[in-house]
Design an enzyme around this catalytic site. Structure first.
Site, PDB file in Angstrom:
ATOM      1  N   ARG A 125       8.787  -4.469  -2.259  1.00 18.66           N
ATOM      2  CA  ARG A 125       9.914  -6.437  -1.992  1.00 18.66           C
ATOM      3  C   ARG A 125       8.403  -7.524  -3.519  1.00 18.66           C
ATOM      4  NH1 ARG A 125       9.794  -8.227   3.675  1.00 18.66           N
ATOM      5  NH2 ARG A 125      11.246  -5.584   3.959  1.00 18.66           N
ATOM      6  N   ASP A 174       2.068  -0.708  -0.751  1.00 13.54           N
ATOM      7  CA  ASP A 174       2.445  -1.135  -2.115  1.00 13.54           C
ATOM      8  C   ASP A 174       1.862  -1.147  -3.056  1.00 13.54           C
ATOM      9  OD1 ASP A 174       5.523  -1.714  -0.978  1.00 13.54           O
ATOM     10  OD2 ASP A 174       4.427  -3.815  -0.235  1.00 13.54           O
ATOM     11  N   THR A 180      -0.973  -0.158   3.571  1.00 12.43           N
ATOM     12  CA  THR A 180       0.705  -0.580   3.022  1.00 12.43           C
ATOM     13  C   THR A 180       0.545   0.719   1.531  1.00 12.43           C
ATOM     14  OG1 THR A 180       1.456  -2.117   1.367  1.00 12.43           O
ATOM     15  CG2 THR A 180      -1.015  -1.910   1.206  1.00 12.43           C
ATOM     16  N   ARG A 203       5.842  -7.638  13.246  1.00  8.71           N
ATOM     17  CA  ARG A 203       5.227  -8.404  12.339  1.00  8.71           C
ATOM     18  C   ARG A 203       5.691  -9.504  13.245  1.00  8.71           C
ATOM     19  NH1 ARG A 203       8.721  -5.805   8.354  1.00  8.71           N
ATOM     20  NH2 ARG A 203       7.444  -5.017   6.402  1.00  8.71           N
ATOM     21  N   ASP A 222      -1.091  -3.360  -3.101  1.00 15.42           N
ATOM     22  CA  ASP A 222      -1.103  -4.599  -3.992  1.00 15.42           C
ATOM     23  C   ASP A 222      -1.827  -5.302  -3.207  1.00 15.42           C
ATOM     24  OD1 ASP A 222      -0.038  -4.670  -1.221  1.00 15.42           O
ATOM     25  OD2 ASP A 222       1.524  -6.186  -2.066  1.00 15.42           O
ATOM     26  N   ASP A 226      -1.750  -7.380   2.751  1.00 12.75           N
ATOM     27  CA  ASP A 226      -1.746  -9.075   2.345  1.00 12.75           C
ATOM     28  C   ASP A 226      -1.312  -9.979   3.817  1.00 12.75           C
ATOM     29  OD1 ASP A 226       0.839  -8.827   1.863  1.00 12.75           O
ATOM     30  OD2 ASP A 226       1.110 -10.325   0.280  1.00 12.75           O
ATOM     31  N   GLY A 259       3.658  -3.736   8.126  1.00 12.48           N
ATOM     32  CA  GLY A 259       4.616  -2.344   7.857  1.00 12.48           C
ATOM     33  C   GLY A 259       3.581  -1.107   7.915  1.00 12.48           C
TER      34      GLY A 259
HETATM   35  P1  ADP Z   1       1.852  -6.552   6.033  1.00 10.34           P
HETATM   36  O1  ADP Z   1       0.373  -7.404   6.555  1.00 10.34           O
HETATM   37  O2  ADP Z   1       2.194  -5.157   5.404  1.00 10.34           O
HETATM   38  O3  ADP Z   1       1.619  -7.092   4.282  1.00 10.34           O
HETATM   39  P2  ADP Z   1       3.267  -8.761   6.648  1.00 10.34           P
HETATM   40  O4  ADP Z   1       3.081  -9.429   5.855  1.00 10.34           O
HETATM   41  O5  ADP Z   1       4.380  -8.824   7.672  1.00 10.34           O
HETATM   42  O6  ADP Z   1       2.908  -7.359   6.369  1.00 10.34           O
HETATM   43  O7  ADP Z   1       2.733  -9.757   7.648  1.00 10.34           O
HETATM   44  C1  ADP Z   1       2.055  -8.962   8.869  1.00 10.34           C
HETATM   45  C2  ADP Z   1       1.758 -10.143  10.289  1.00 10.34           C
HETATM   46  O8  ADP Z   1       0.692 -10.966   9.406  1.00 10.34           O
HETATM   47  C3  ADP Z   1       2.377 -11.378  10.240  1.00 10.34           C
HETATM   48  O9  ADP Z   1       3.668 -11.499  10.771  1.00 10.34           O
HETATM   49  C4  ADP Z   1       1.760 -12.100  10.792  1.00 10.34           C
HETATM   50  O10 ADP Z   1       1.716 -12.438  12.364  1.00 10.34           O
HETATM   51  C5  ADP Z   1       0.453 -11.994   9.772  1.00 10.34           C
HETATM   52  N1  ADP Z   1      -0.291 -13.420   8.542  1.00 10.34           N
HETATM   53  C6  ADP Z   1       1.204 -13.369   8.402  1.00 10.34           C
HETATM   54  N2  ADP Z   1       0.976 -14.231   6.955  1.00 10.34           N
HETATM   55  C7  ADP Z   1       0.069 -14.731   7.791  1.00 10.34           C
HETATM   56  C8  ADP Z   1      -0.432 -15.901   7.799  1.00 10.34           C
HETATM   57  N3  ADP Z   1      -0.609 -16.696   6.372  1.00 10.34           N
HETATM   58  N4  ADP Z   1      -1.176 -16.861   8.890  1.00 10.34           N
HETATM   59  C9  ADP Z   1      -1.865 -15.768  10.192  1.00 10.34           C
HETATM   60  N5  ADP Z   1      -1.221 -14.462  10.387  1.00 10.34           N
HETATM   61  C10 ADP Z   1      -0.463 -14.313   8.650  1.00 10.34           C
HETATM   62  O1  F6P Z   2       5.418  -3.452   2.607  1.00  7.60           O
HETATM   63  C1  F6P Z   2       5.336  -2.409   2.715  1.00  7.60           C
HETATM   64  C2  F6P Z   2       7.538  -2.028   2.808  1.00  7.60           C
HETATM   65  O2  F6P Z   2       7.646  -0.883   2.857  1.00  7.60           O
HETATM   66  C3  F6P Z   2       7.485  -2.756   1.533  1.00  7.60           C
HETATM   67  O3  F6P Z   2       7.584  -2.026   0.295  1.00  7.60           O
HETATM   68  C4  F6P Z   2       9.195  -2.822   2.285  1.00  7.60           C
HETATM   69  O4  F6P Z   2       9.460  -4.289   0.863  1.00  7.60           O
HETATM   70  C5  F6P Z   2       8.345  -3.566   2.943  1.00  7.60           C
HETATM   71  O5  F6P Z   2       7.871  -3.000   3.869  1.00  7.60           O
HETATM   72  C6  F6P Z   2       9.856  -2.953   3.663  1.00  7.60           C
HETATM   73  O6  F6P Z   2      10.423  -3.643   5.509  1.00  7.60           O
HETATM   74  P1  F6P Z   2      10.483  -3.101   6.051  1.00  7.60           P
HETATM   75  O7  F6P Z   2      10.559  -2.138   7.427  1.00  7.60           O
HETATM   76  O8  F6P Z   2      10.744  -4.410   7.324  1.00  7.60           O
HETATM   77  O9  F6P Z   2      12.296  -3.604   6.435  1.00  7.60           O
END
Ligand code: ADP
Ligand code: F6P
Length: 319
Positions: A172, A128, A126, A72, A130, A103, A11
């Site tokens: 979330r 969030d 982010t 993503r 977190d 994360d 995000g």
């Molecule tokens: P954020 O970084 O905001 O938490 P996501 O959880 O959607 O966002 O993760 C972003 C991207 O990071 C994922 O679409 C994927 O490409 C990569 N990613 C997430 N988890 C893993 C993992 N366990 N191993 C490798 N890449 C990961």
């Molecule tokens: O991780 C950031 C965040 O904005 C969360 O707070 C929220 O749940 C999620 O992303 C929403 O994701 P999307 O833009 O894919 O709906």
């Protein structure tokens, strides 16, 4: 270190551009080339990248979103996808990576650094908040202020028309925004995923308040704790009182970053490059009590301790 790669992933959050600007210019000032990689890990797999100059990052410090775009990428979670990404990194002679995100992005950075030996540093971007090892993540201050502005406006109509509002904010898995805007907005109740709640108790409080003449209520709910529409329906069914629902939604992700987020992005973007220059890998940068802080990526993604129960008790006492 001759060339670094910079990407934003997951995000987007306001202040990511400040971090990109800082990382790119800090690298160039140290005679290191900076490759801007578009659309997160997806862009890495698809070789969607270009070398950035000083002016590639002009006039972006005040802009929300990310000029690198973000995505993503489930493919990067597979062995085959990772291998392709590593081949692209090597082919383009990228000596170290800066990964700005939450994360999930950090999990990707752990994979790159530990499994594939690509020097990688995480920058917390982010809304969030977190991520461990930093008081605040880039974008969270802006998001809280955006949502707080919405709460203030809702209060005007809630008070005037003596109504119950259920307001859903982002998060979330994290109740950070909900707790912050709930406290800052002086609301009547806050529902977050980290804290158990009982809707029937809340309805009981509403009815009791109603008898005493307290008619307007604002209840903030983090999206991870439930849907505002469902909660409002339950309140109406139980209390027979009318409710209104507001989902603040993705406006919380956009907008011009606050001064705090711009400065945090600026400090952390440069700090990440400096770590790569020093030969570090697998680390995440942050700021704690105004001091730069560096932790292992694995520690950065552990559950972040919060004072949610304490804050909740205080909020309830003051309503
Ligand atoms: P954020 O970084 O905001 O938490 P996501 O959880 O959607 O966002 O993760 C972003 C991207 O990071 C994922 O679409 C994927 O490409 C990569 N990613 C997430 N988890 C893993 C993992 N366990 N191993 C490798 N890449 C990961
Ligand atoms: O991780 C950031 C965040 O904005 C969360 O707070 C929220 O749940 C999620 O992303 C929403 O994701 P999307 O833009 O894919 O709906």
């Amino acid at each position: 270190m001759k060339r670094i790669g910079v990407l934003t992933s997951g995000g987007d959050s306001p202040g990511m551009n400040a971090a990109i600007r800082s990382a790119v210019r800090y690298a160039l000032n140290h005679d290191i080339e900076a490759m801007g990689i578009f659309r997160g890990y997806a862009g890495l797999l698809n070789e969607d990248m270009k070398l950035f100059g000083h002016r590639s990052v002009s006039n972006i410090i005040n802009r929300g979103g990310t000029i690198l775009k973000t995505a993503r990428c489930p493919e990067f979670m597979t062995e085959e996808g990772q291998k392709r990404a590593v081949d692209v990194i090597k082919k383009n002679k990228i000596d170290g990576m800066i990964l700005i995100g939450g994360d999930g992005t950090y999990r990707g950075a752990i994979t790159l650094s530990r499994k594939w030996n690509i020097p990688s540093i995480g920058v917390p971007g982010t809304i969030d908040n977190d991520i461990n090892g930093t008081d605040s993540t880039i974008g969270s201050d802006t998001a809280v202020n955006t949502a707080l502005d919405a709460i203030d406006k809702i209060r005007d109509t809630a008070t005037s028309m003596e109504r119950i509002f259920v307001v859903e904010v982002m998060g979330r898995d994290s109740g950070f925004i909900a707790m912050q805007v709930g406290m800052g907005g002086g609301v009547e109740d806050i529902l977050v995923p980290e804290r158990k709640f009982n809707l029937l108790d809340m309805c009981h409080d509403i009815v009791e308040g109603n008898v005493r003449g307290k008619i307007s209520w604002i209840i903030v709910v983090a999206e991870g704790a439930g849907k505002a529409a469902d909660i409002a329906k339950k309140i109406t069914e139980t209390t027979s009182l009318e409710t209104r629902v507001v989902v603040v939604g993705h406006v919380q992700r956009g907008g011009s970053p606050t001064a705090r987020d711009r400065i945090l992005g600026t400090v952390l973007g440069s700090a990440a490059v400096e770590l790569l220059i020093k030969g570090q890998t697998g680390k995440a940068v942050g700021v704690i009590s105004n001091e730069l802080n560096v932790v292992e990526l694995e520690d950065a993604i552990k559950p972040k301790p919060t004072k949610i129960n304490q804050l909740y008790e205080l909020m309830r006492m003051l309503t």
